[in-house]
Scaffold this motif. Sequence first.
Motif, PDB file in Angstrom:
ATOM      1  N   PRO A 181       0.809  -1.232   0.000  1.00 39.60           N
ATOM      2  CA  PRO A 181       0.000   0.000   0.000  1.00 39.60           C
ATOM      3  C   PRO A 181       0.836   1.273   0.000  1.00 39.60           C
ATOM      4  CG  PRO A 181      -0.096  -1.122   2.135  1.00 39.60           C
ATOM      5  CD  PRO A 181       0.666  -2.022   1.218  1.00 39.60           C
ATOM      6  N   ARG A 182       2.134   1.172   0.333  1.00 43.24           N
ATOM      7  CA  ARG A 182       2.977   2.382   0.347  1.00 43.24           C
ATOM      8  C   ARG A 182       3.354   2.826  -1.053  1.00 43.24           C
ATOM      9  NH1 ARG A 182       7.366  -0.302   4.027  1.00 43.24           N
ATOM     10  NH2 ARG A 182       6.870  -1.865   2.468  1.00 43.24           N
ATOM     11  N   ASP A 183       3.245   1.897  -2.029  1.00 48.15           N
ATOM     12  CA  ASP A 183       3.607   2.244  -3.405  1.00 48.15           C
ATOM     13  C   ASP A 183       2.412   2.919  -4.073  1.00 48.15           C
ATOM     14  OD1 ASP A 183       4.269   2.170  -6.231  1.00 48.15           O
ATOM     15  OD2 ASP A 183       5.872   0.802  -5.654  1.00 48.15           O
ATOM     16  N   GLU A 184       2.626   4.158  -4.517  1.00 50.48           N
ATOM     17  CA  GLU A 184       1.503   4.945  -5.048  1.00 50.48           C
ATOM     18  C   GLU A 184       1.354   4.845  -6.562  1.00 50.48           C
ATOM     19  OE1 GLU A 184       2.624   8.766  -3.592  1.00 50.48           O
ATOM     20  OE2 GLU A 184       2.226   8.228  -1.508  1.00 50.48           O
ATOM     21  N   ARG A 185       2.036   3.914  -7.200  1.00 48.61           N
ATOM     22  CA  ARG A 185       1.910   3.808  -8.662  1.00 48.61           C
ATOM     23  C   ARG A 185       0.487   3.450  -9.061  1.00 48.61           C
ATOM     24  NH1 ARG A 185       7.149   0.363 -10.443  1.00 48.61           N
ATOM     25  NH2 ARG A 185       7.234  -0.107  -8.228  1.00 48.61           N
ATOM     26  N   THR A 186       0.016   4.012 -10.167  1.00 51.51           N
ATOM     27  CA  THR A 186      -1.324   3.708 -10.645  1.00 51.51           C
ATOM     28  C   THR A 186      -1.267   2.442 -11.499  1.00 51.51           C
ATOM     29  OG1 THR A 186      -1.002   4.949 -12.670  1.00 51.51           O
ATOM     30  CG2 THR A 186      -1.899   6.181 -10.792  1.00 51.51           C
ATOM     31  N   GLU A 187      -2.469   1.886 -11.742  1.00 52.57           N
ATOM     32  CA  GLU A 187      -2.571   0.708 -12.609  1.00 52.57           C
ATOM     33  C   GLU A 187      -1.904   0.973 -13.965  1.00 52.57           C
ATOM     34  OE1 GLU A 187      -6.587  -0.515 -13.744  1.00 52.57           O
ATOM     35  OE2 GLU A 187      -6.455  -1.876 -12.025  1.00 52.57           O
ATOM     36  N   LYS A 188      -2.120   2.165 -14.485  1.00 49.07           N
ATOM     37  CA  LYS A 188      -1.557   2.521 -15.802  1.00 49.07           C
ATOM     38  C   LYS A 188      -0.028   2.518 -15.751  1.00 49.07           C
ATOM     39  CE  LYS A 188      -1.316   5.387 -19.678  1.00 49.07           C
ATOM     40  NZ  LYS A 188       0.099   5.247 -19.816  1.00 49.07           N
ATOM     41  N   GLU A 189       0.519   3.027 -14.637  1.00 47.23           N
ATOM     42  CA  GLU A 189       1.988   3.058 -14.514  1.00 47.23           C
ATOM     43  C   GLU A 189       2.572   1.638 -14.446  1.00 47.23           C
ATOM     44  OE1 GLU A 189       3.164   7.175 -12.308  1.00 47.23           O
ATOM     45  OE2 GLU A 189       1.737   5.878 -11.284  1.00 47.23           O
ATOM     46  N   TYR A 190       1.889   0.756 -13.730  1.00 48.91           N
ATOM     47  CA  TYR A 190       2.335  -0.651 -13.709  1.00 48.91           C
ATOM     48  C   TYR A 190       2.200  -1.260 -15.104  1.00 48.91           C
ATOM     49  CZ  TYR A 190       2.803  -1.039  -8.652  1.00 48.91           C
ATOM     50  OH  TYR A 190       3.225  -0.896  -7.365  1.00 48.91           O
ATOM     51  N   PHE A 191       1.087  -0.925 -15.769  1.00 46.67           N
ATOM     52  CA  PHE A 191       0.854  -1.468 -17.114  1.00 46.67           C
ATOM     53  C   PHE A 191       2.000  -1.067 -18.045  1.00 46.67           C
ATOM     54  CE2 PHE A 191      -0.890  -1.759 -21.361  1.00 46.67           C
ATOM     55  CZ  PHE A 191      -1.553  -2.978 -21.313  1.00 46.67           C
ATOM     56  N   ASP A 192       2.447   0.186 -17.934  1.00 43.31           N
ATOM     57  CA  ASP A 192       3.540   0.651 -18.800  1.00 43.31           C
ATOM     58  C   ASP A 192       4.816  -0.153 -18.569  1.00 43.31           C
ATOM     59  OD1 ASP A 192       1.886   2.504 -19.882  1.00 43.31           O
ATOM     60  OD2 ASP A 192       2.605   4.192 -18.666  1.00 43.31           O
ATOM     61  N   VAL A 193       4.985  -0.704 -17.374  1.00 45.63           N
ATOM     62  CA  VAL A 193       6.202  -1.463 -17.063  1.00 45.63           C
ATOM     63  C   VAL A 193       6.103  -2.924 -17.494  1.00 45.63           C
ATOM     64  CG1 VAL A 193       7.683  -2.264 -15.169  1.00 45.63           C
ATOM     65  CG2 VAL A 193       6.803   0.050 -15.126  1.00 45.63           C
ATOM     66  N   VAL A 194       4.943  -3.564 -17.211  1.00 42.36           N
ATOM     67  CA  VAL A 194       4.872  -5.013 -17.475  1.00 42.36           C
ATOM     68  C   VAL A 194       3.728  -5.441 -18.400  1.00 42.36           C
ATOM     69  CG1 VAL A 194       6.027  -5.840 -15.399  1.00 42.36           C
ATOM     70  CG2 VAL A 194       3.576  -5.383 -15.322  1.00 42.36           C
TER      71      VAL A 194
END
Length: 250
Positions: free
Chosen positions: A185-198
Amino acid sequence: MARTLRFNIFRYNPRNPASVAHMREYSLGETESMTLFIALNRIREEQDPSLQFDFCCRAGICGACAMVVNGKPGLACHTKTKDMPGEISLMPLPFFKLVGDLSVDTGSWFRGMYQKVESWVHTSKTFDPAAEEERMDNELAEKIYELDRCIECGCCVAACGTALMREDFLGAVALNRVARFLIDPRDERTEKEYFDVVGSDDGVFGCMGLLACEDVCPKDIPLQDQLGMLRRKMALAAVRGMLPKFLRKD
Ligand code: SF4
Ligand code: F3S
Ligand code: FES
């Protein structure tokens, strides 16, 4: 009666232009509780000081001693010879850059991979060393710890057919790493930001479900569960990304 073990060991020094890759045979008397770590050290001390291989902890913690043992990636310090046939073949892990003989450079690959997946907690908060520690639910902390147990041995990558065919494929260890931050929960990345990575063919959609990664993981990390979870989340993120903005929640 004690066995005489026959070792077939890969030999090649990529820094020596005269070196030719070949398998070399060594014989060694088996002793009680012998591990491949002990056997390799004895071979180096008693028969061939030029033999290269890596070890640090001898306790399955550092991941340095991973190699292909009779065709399967595993940790040499955790492999007992009594569980093996009398003939043992040892090869370096494929996929990683060969340093020499059984030694490979996993460190450079892991460093590059961690940079690619941005393997750190992304937070807008500034660190205050005087602040009280933030509490975390025990169950969640244990889930994160479970995924943090990776020792970076590289066995899962070396066993993955997709990684061997496509060097840009991130591999199960990277996807597990991303899953670890996704549930934090401390990681504030959005779903879109994760999507851009993997969310690509180099990431979660490149995995063909070959399952070898989990089979060889010496720490029994539930890689398949993480791959499944990540695939579902990234597929949903892709569908949401296609929706018109007024139907999206983000
Ligand atoms: Fe090794 Fe398992 Fe980590 Fe892969 S996930 S690098 S096999 S400990
Ligand atoms: Fe490779 Fe594991 Fe997927 S072996 S193809 S990462 S299930
Ligand atoms: Fe550290 Fe084997 S020497 S894991």
